[in-house]
Design a protein around this motif. Structure first.
Motif, PDB file in Angstrom:
ATOM      1  N   ASP A  36      23.403  27.329 -14.005  1.00 37.88           N
ATOM      2  CA  ASP A  36      24.544  28.402 -14.244  1.00 37.88           C
ATOM      3  C   ASP A  36      23.743  29.515 -14.650  1.00 37.88           C
ATOM      4  O   ASP A  36      22.916  29.698 -15.301  1.00 37.88           O
ATOM      5  CB  ASP A  36      25.638  27.962 -15.308  1.00 37.88           C
ATOM      6  N   THR A  37      24.476  30.815 -14.429  1.00 42.05           N
ATOM      7  CA  THR A  37      23.833  32.159 -15.010  1.00 42.05           C
ATOM      8  C   THR A  37      25.326  32.876 -14.986  1.00 42.05           C
ATOM      9  O   THR A  37      26.225  32.834 -14.800  1.00 42.05           O
ATOM     10  CB  THR A  37      23.035  32.623 -14.179  1.00 42.05           C
ATOM     11  N   TRP A  38      24.986  34.014 -15.929  1.00 42.20           N
ATOM     12  CA  TRP A  38      25.841  34.960 -16.173  1.00 42.20           C
ATOM     13  C   TRP A  38      25.605  36.366 -15.474  1.00 42.20           C
ATOM     14  O   TRP A  38      24.304  36.621 -15.471  1.00 42.20           O
ATOM     15  CB  TRP A  38      26.122  35.202 -17.611  1.00 42.20           C
ATOM     16  N   ALA A  74      22.697  30.525 -10.133  1.00 44.84           N
ATOM     17  CA  ALA A  74      21.588  31.078 -10.016  1.00 44.84           C
ATOM     18  C   ALA A  74      20.641  30.791  -8.804  1.00 44.84           C
ATOM     19  O   ALA A  74      20.479  29.330  -8.543  1.00 44.84           O
ATOM     20  CB  ALA A  74      20.593  31.159 -11.461  1.00 44.84           C
ATOM     21  N   ARG A 121      31.352  29.362  -6.670  1.00 45.75           N
ATOM     22  CA  ARG A 121      31.304  30.616  -7.505  1.00 45.75           C
ATOM     23  C   ARG A 121      30.266  31.369  -6.759  1.00 45.75           C
ATOM     24  O   ARG A 121      29.808  31.028  -5.939  1.00 45.75           O
ATOM     25  CB  ARG A 121      30.523  30.087  -8.863  1.00 45.75           C
ATOM     26  N   THR A 175      27.624  40.671 -22.279  1.00 43.69           N
ATOM     27  CA  THR A 175      28.359  39.197 -22.593  1.00 43.69           C
ATOM     28  C   THR A 175      29.719  39.111 -22.628  1.00 43.69           C
ATOM     29  O   THR A 175      30.042  37.846 -22.770  1.00 43.69           O
ATOM     30  CB  THR A 175      27.372  38.578 -23.778  1.00 43.69           C
ATOM     31  N   LEU A 176      30.685  40.152 -22.644  1.00 45.09           N
ATOM     32  CA  LEU A 176      31.767  40.268 -22.970  1.00 45.09           C
ATOM     33  C   LEU A 176      32.489  40.106 -21.336  1.00 45.09           C
ATOM     34  O   LEU A 176      33.399  39.514 -21.045  1.00 45.09           O
ATOM     35  CB  LEU A 176      32.288  41.383 -23.590  1.00 45.09           C
ATOM     36  N   LEU A 208      30.752  33.585 -14.634  1.00 45.92           N
ATOM     37  CA  LEU A 208      29.908  32.785 -14.470  1.00 45.92           C
ATOM     38  C   LEU A 208      29.265  32.729 -13.152  1.00 45.92           C
ATOM     39  O   LEU A 208      30.324  32.591 -12.071  1.00 45.92           O
ATOM     40  CB  LEU A 208      30.213  31.513 -14.820  1.00 45.92           C
TER      41      LEU A 208
END
Lengths: 217, 277
Positions: free
Chosen positions: A93-95, A108, A44, A100-101, A105
């Motif tokens: 994990d982070t976004w 971090a 990722r 948020t839509l 992913l």
């Protein structure tokens, strides 16, 4: 982290010891007696937060180094078949996204980003990505974190067995408009670079205009 | 035992006499065409299903397969009849007249079905959820198994099939819990009035930082909800991947309880109010 590989009749046993975990994986292997371990990049993008915010005035450039813990790809046979991939370090994990839509992913990385190469770990378990940020807009750019598209990067090694990826160039043309360029090949400062593992997703050209924001102010 | 050709011919003649006016060969031909047509329809359905699953959603793939099946069945009936010389247009004409009469007669009786059918078309066009999504409809949480023209079928977590008419869906509010890739988990806490809230915040943030299912961004938040009757009400919110929500919801609450008890912070009990009869 300790990685154990055992060869039995027609089987490979791969065991990872990390903080008390002992999961064992068994792979059927009729013909292959050779096994290869290759450092590769995570599956990722990496969201790297700077140790301190940087202001990049209009017309200025900034060179940052991002360090990514490698994954170990275990291959067997000829032609090589990937048996497993093992992380050397567990990244949270982070976004990353506008909200948020919409976003993706990522992993971090809050400590391995610096303008000084000597601040970062230089061993075979970490890969360095040089990132050049150029502010071509009229506004001052505040940089707090960067998303590194690891899926499009390969791993190279130099004579000292340090691991590198292709350099990245970021150009801020206007507010909220960032163009990203993946430079083809390893950093020019490397002497006798050797390609270790290729990118998970190939780029057709050296340029990739990522449609999602690359930087977050 | 062997049968000679003259025996077969005699058999045929006897059969023809028995079923005078009925062409046995023609009947066999019609049935063979029908069976072949159905077999071909099933094969084409499977082929279309396999191809469409790679390019469209599971729901659209299901719809395509059903459309193909019904079309194949109708053609499997009409084509053999036409090939055998039967006047199909007359049949269609008769069917049309019957349909017109029936339509008028059943119009009132079929109001609900028509409403469900039209609601289904609106739902298909609007796409508020897809096959595989987890939705809560009228308090029932389950996985969407199929979106049909008259109803939606969901499977609850305890493996019960629930059929919900499309008309009900169109009129109700429902929640799609799997539409977006990340989701927030809210943990409500009641703490004593005498507790140090900053210390509690530090403990909770530490719990979230150590839990691998909690996302770093958006960051965890602790919100002060209200001064309750017997305790302070707090809400601790953490974000996680949508696929990890159920696991996180359970284990983070257990970790919070363990962490608070390890720091000698006991959660207050709601005092019971005596009821005098």
């Amino acid at each position: 982290m300790v990685l154990c590989l055992d060869r039995f009749n027609h089987e490979w046993h791969i065991t990872t010891y990390r903080e008390g975990e002992q999961p064992l994986k068994t792979f059927a292997a009729q013909a292959s007696n050779e096994i290869m371990l290759k450092p590769t990049l995570p599956n990722r993008s990496l969201l790297s937060r700077l140790d301190r915010p940087f202001y990049v005035p209009s017309g200025e450039m900034l060179l940052l180094y991002i360090s990514t813990p490698v994954w170990i790809r275990i291959e067997a046979g000829n032609p090589p078949i990937v048996l497993d991939e093992v992380t050397t370090e567990t990244l949270p994990d982070t976004w990353f996204g506008k909200n948020t839509l919409e976003g993706e992913l990522c992993y971090a990385n809050n400590i391995l980003c610096s303008a000084r190469l000597e601040d970062l770990p230089r061993d075979i378990t970490h890969v360095i990505t040089p990132v050049t940020i150029e502010n071509r807009s009229k506004e001052i750019l505040l940089l707090q974190e960067l998303k590194i598209p690891l899926l499009y990067l390969s791993v190279y090694s130099d004579l000292q067995n340090h691991l590198w990826t292709e350099p990245l160039n970021l150009y801020q043309e206007a507010s909220n408009h960032v163009e990203v360029s993946v430079v083809k090949g390893p950093p020019q400062s490397l002497k006798v670079p050797q390609l270790i593992s290729t990118a998970r997703i190939g780029l057709k050209s050296g340029f990739k205009d990522l449609f999602s924001p690359f930087m977050w102010k | 035992m062997s049968i000679s050709i003259p025996d077969i011919t005699a058999l045929y003649k006897n059969s023809s006499e028995l079923f005078s006016g009925f062409d046995l060969l023609l009947a066999v031909r019609v049935v063979s065409y029908f069976v072949f047509g159905i077999a071909l329809t099933l094969y084409v359905c499977r082929l279309i299903g396999n191809i469409s699953e790679k390019h469209t959603s599971a729901h659209h793939s299901q719809l395509l397969r059903r459309l193909t099946f019904y079309t194949g069945v109708i053609l499997s009936i009409l084509f053999p009849l036409k090939a055998s010389g039967i006047d199909v247009t007359a049949l269609l004409g008769v069917a049309g007249v019957i349909a017109t009469i029936m339509t008028t007669a059943v119009a009132f009786a079929a109001q609900t079905s028509i409403s469900n059918f039209l609601s289904g078309i609106f739902l298909i066009a609007e796409k508020p959820f897809e096959v595989g999504d987890y939705v809560t409809i009228n308090g029932t949480l389950g996985e969407v198994l199929s979106i049909d023209l008259l109803s939606v079928k969901i499977r609850t977590k305890d493996n019960i099939l629930v059929r919900i008419p499309n008309e009900v869906l169109l009129k109700s509010q429902f929640n799609n819990t799997t539409r977006f890739p990340i989701r927030r988990c809210d943990v409500k806490l009641r703490v004593s009035f005498t507790e140090d809230l900053q210390r509690i915040k530090k403990i909770l943030m530490d719990v979230a930082r150590k839990n691998p299912l909690c996302l770093v961004t958006p960051p965890p938040e602790l919100n002060f909800v209200e001064f309750g009757d017997a305790a302070i009400l707090l809400q601790f919110s953490v974000w996680t991947k949508q696929t990890s929500f159920t696991s996180l919801q359970t284990n983070i609450q257990m970790e919070i309880q363990a962490a608070l008890y390890a720091h000698d912070i006991k959660l207050p009990v709601t005092p019971s109010v005596p009821v005098l009869s």
